[in-house]
Design a protein around this motif. Structure first.
Motif: not given
Length: 121
Positions: A35-37, A1-4, A22-31
């Motif tokens: 999905a919403d994004e 999602m970071t690219g988008a 990376e902090q906002m959109f990378g790494g392990e995130r709530d699935p």
């Protein structure tokens, strides 16, 4: 999602450093959030960018319409579209503290200013 998100931010005129992205959109995130994004990018974003309000209906509306712009978002897509909306309504935009999400960044300062704007109307 970071690219988008990088592409969206660049097109919107929002500058973020790589660590912030990376902090906002990378790494392990709530699935569910991911999905919403994905849904927003795939199905909602395009429709929202082409939608145009009916300025005549808005000008005739009984409640006063205030077009708010974050003072720190000058030149960004949200600033430009908000200014265009205000112009089509024959009004001046109202500047609020912070950026596009000033209500999240500095909620107390934003709320104080919002109360002032509402009471002036």
């Amino acid at each position: 999602m970071t690219g988008a998100w990088k592409k969206f931010s660049a097109q919107a005129g929002i500058t973020m450093s790589e660590p912030v992205v990376e902090q906002m959109f990378g790494g392990e995130r709530d699935p569910q959030r991911v999905a919403d994004e994905r849904r927003w990018f795939a199905h909602e974003m395009r429709a929202s960018t082409y939608w145009q309000p009916d300025a005549a209906v808005l000008r005739a509306a009984t409640p006063r319409i205030v077009v708010g712009i974050g003072g720190d978002s000058a030149g960004q897509l949200c600033d430009r579209t908000s200014r265009a909306l205000a112009q089509s309504l024959g009004t001046e935009p109202t500047t609020f503290p912070g950026g596009h999400t000033g209500f999240v960044e500095i909620p107390d300062v934003f709320a104080t200013h919002l109360r002032t704007v509402i009471c002036e109307g």
